[in-house]
Design a protein around this motif. Structure first.
Motif, PDB file in Angstrom:
ATOM      1  N   ARG A   5       0.842  -1.202   0.000  1.00 31.56           N
ATOM      2  CA  ARG A   5       0.000   0.000   0.000  1.00 31.56           C
ATOM      3  C   ARG A   5       0.879   1.255   0.000  1.00 31.56           C
ATOM      4  O   ARG A   5       0.642   2.183  -0.769  1.00 31.56           O
ATOM      5  N   ILE A   9       1.080   4.062  -3.001  1.00 31.44           N
ATOM      6  CA  ILE A   9       0.798   5.469  -2.706  1.00 31.44           C
ATOM      7  C   ILE A   9       1.989   6.332  -3.119  1.00 31.44           C
ATOM      8  O   ILE A   9       1.817   7.377  -3.763  1.00 31.44           O
ATOM      9  N   ILE A  13       2.000   9.230  -6.065  1.00 29.37           N
ATOM     10  CA  ILE A  13       2.464  10.596  -5.810  1.00 29.37           C
ATOM     11  C   ILE A  13       3.579  10.963  -6.772  1.00 29.37           C
ATOM     12  O   ILE A  13       3.594  12.052  -7.354  1.00 29.37           O
TER      13      ILE A  13
END
Length: 121
Positions: A5, A9, A13
């Motif tokens: 996860r 993420i 980004i």
């Protein structure tokens, strides 16, 4: 599972940051490059200096002739064409040597106002 996860993420980004740097959308450019248009001619002169337009173009009798002289450019091209050239030169002419400076709407408007003021002289 938690590592995956965090990885995804971080990847998301990084991709968004890369997108904003390489092919920034107009709303982003307007956000990060605001221009005070209370005196658009003065602001346009500053934009011309900021992007070193005279390194390639002759503007108001000063600069290089690597690219077209911009004397009378606002009489030869309409405002829409100038917006397109300044916003994305390669979209107008694919093989142009002019780079995209990723100018904001305010920078484009100020530059056109400055060039128009020179052509009125």
């Amino acid at each position: 599972m938690k590592r995956n996860r965090i990885f995804f993420i971080a990847l998301a980004i990084a991709l968004v940051v890369l997108w904003l740097l390489v092919a920034p959308p107009r709303w982003w450019l307007n956000l990060i490059k605001p221009v005070d248009l209370t005196d658009p001619v003065k602001a346009g002169a500053q934009v011309v200096e900021k992007y070193a337009c005279r390194d390639c173009h002759r503007i108001d009798g000063r600069g290089s002739l690597k690219a077209p002289d911009l004397a009378g450019v606002t009489e030869r091209l309409d405002t829409v064409s100038l917006w397109l050239w300044l916003g994305n030169p390669k979209a107008v002419k694919g093989n142009t040597a002019m780079p995209s400076f990723h100018m904001s709407d305010g920078e484009i408007e100020a530059t056109i106002a400055y060039l128009q003021s020179l052509d009125r002289k």
